[in-house]
Write an enzyme that holds these catalytic residues in place. Sequence first.
Site, mmCIF file in Angstrom:
data_model
loop_
_atom_site.group_PDB
_atom_site.id
_atom_site.type_symbol
_atom_site.label_atom_id
_atom_site.label_comp_id
_atom_site.label_asym_id
_atom_site.label_seq_id
_atom_site.Cartn_x
_atom_site.Cartn_y
_atom_site.Cartn_z
ATOM 1 C CD GLU A 1 -2.813 -1.280 -0.088
ATOM 2 O OE1 GLU A 1 -2.950 -0.292 -0.829
ATOM 3 O OE2 GLU A 1 -3.292 -2.403 -0.363
ATOM 4 C CG HIS B 1 -1.041 0.901 -4.491
ATOM 5 N ND1 HIS B 1 -0.843 0.645 -5.822
ATOM 6 C CD2 HIS B 1 -1.657 -0.203 -3.982
ATOM 7 C CE1 HIS B 1 -1.316 -0.569 -6.114
ATOM 8 N NE2 HIS B 1 -1.806 -1.102 -5.006
ATOM 9 C CD1 TRP C 1 -4.130 -6.029 -12.893
ATOM 10 C CD2 TRP C 1 -2.637 -6.784 -11.410
ATOM 11 N NE1 TRP C 1 -4.655 -5.866 -11.631
ATOM 12 C CE2 TRP C 1 -3.763 -6.322 -10.705
ATOM 13 C CE3 TRP C 1 -1.549 -7.308 -10.671
ATOM 14 C CZ2 TRP C 1 -3.845 -6.368 -9.306
ATOM 15 C CZ3 TRP C 1 -1.632 -7.347 -9.286
ATOM 16 C CH2 TRP C 1 -2.772 -6.888 -8.628
ATOM 17 C CD GLN D 1 1.815 -9.620 -13.205
ATOM 18 O OE1 GLN D 1 3.038 -9.798 -13.163
ATOM 19 N NE2 GLN D 1 1.047 -9.774 -12.138
HETATM 20 ZN ZN LIG Z 1 -2.679 -2.853 -4.574
#
Ligand SMILES: [Zn+2]
Length: 326
Positions: free
Chosen positions: A231, A234, A242, A265
Site C-alpha cells: 500500500e 501505491h 498488471w 501480465q
Molecule cells: Zn494494490
Amino acid sequence: MTSNNLFCATDDYTESVISEVLQSNLLVKEFNQKYSELMLLETSAYLDKMTLYNIPIVFHIVYYDDVENISDAQIISQIDSLNKDFRNLNLDNVIFDEYPREKALATDAKIKFSLATTDPNGNTTNGITRTRTMIESFECPAGRSDMEPLERQPMKSTYLGGKDAWDTRKYLNVWICNLSGASGYAQYPRSLEYMTDLRYRTDGIVVNYRCVGSEGTTEPTRNKGKTVTHEVGHWLGTYHLWGAGADGTGCRSGSGDLIPDTVPQKGPQVGIPSGYSSTKQCPGCPKPLLLNFMDQWDDEYSLMFTKGQVARMRCWLELLRSSIIT
Ligand SMILES: [Zn+2]
C-alpha cells in the site's frame, strides 16, 4: 490459526491518476527528466546518487473489539518489515535462490519510515493513536474515485467514529481497522492543483488489522507485513504489475504499470510461485516477474521492488510529497 484470502482494494478506491497527471505538462516533464536520469545510471551509481529519505509515520488504530486494538509490539514488527522491504534487505532469503532474475532486479529504495515522535500539537508521541469505535466493520469505498466522502470511509474521521488524519503533508497516516473483505487500500499522490480539502483529509493508507506486522492478530497468508509495503508502494505512485485498472489491462494497453523493467501480465499473481510457469503471461511477452511487492503473492513470497519501481516512487515523492521528507 485461521487463514485469510484478503487482497488489495486500491483499484476500487481510485482509478489510474494518469489522465490527471498528464494534464500537468510541467510535472510530466519534470518527472520524465528525473526518471530517465535515474534509470540510465548503473545500479551502483544509482544507489550512490540517491539520498536516504525519512518519512514520519503514524498508525491510527480504530477498534471495535478489544482484539482489534493491536499491541505496540505488533506495530513495531510492521515498521521493521516495512524498513527491511524498502531498503532491499530481503536478499538473503533462500526463496531468491530459485529466482535469480528477480534477485538481480531487486533494488534499495533508500526510503525509511520512523514512528512519529511529535504529534501535530507538538506533544511527544509514540506514533500510535488508539480510538474505540461503535462501527463493527468498515467497508472499502468502491466508487473508483478518491473523492469518496468521509461518510464512505469513516475510519478517517473522528466525528464519524474514526480518527482524523494528522496533517498528511507532514505524516504518512496509516489507519488500522476491521476492514471488510480486503487487506487494504491506498490513496495515490496527486499534483497540488488537484489536492482538495477532502483529498488532504483522506490521504494515506488503510489496512486490515489482520494484515499488520508479523505477530498478534495477523493471519496467513498476510502475516509478514507485506500489505503495508504494497500500500505504501501505491501511496508513492506505483501501480499493480498488471496495470492501473481493476480489470488488468496491462498487456492490451501496452502500458501496464508504466515501469520498463517489470513485465506486463494479465492479472494478479497470487499464492506461492512455482517456477517460471505463471498463468498470467501475456501472449508475446516474457514470463511475468515473480516475488514483486506490487503483485498479490502470499506475504512470504513478496520480496522486492525493481529499479524502475524505485525510480518512480522516488520521483513522485520528490515532486508531489516532498513536504513529508525529513
Ligand atoms: Zn494494490
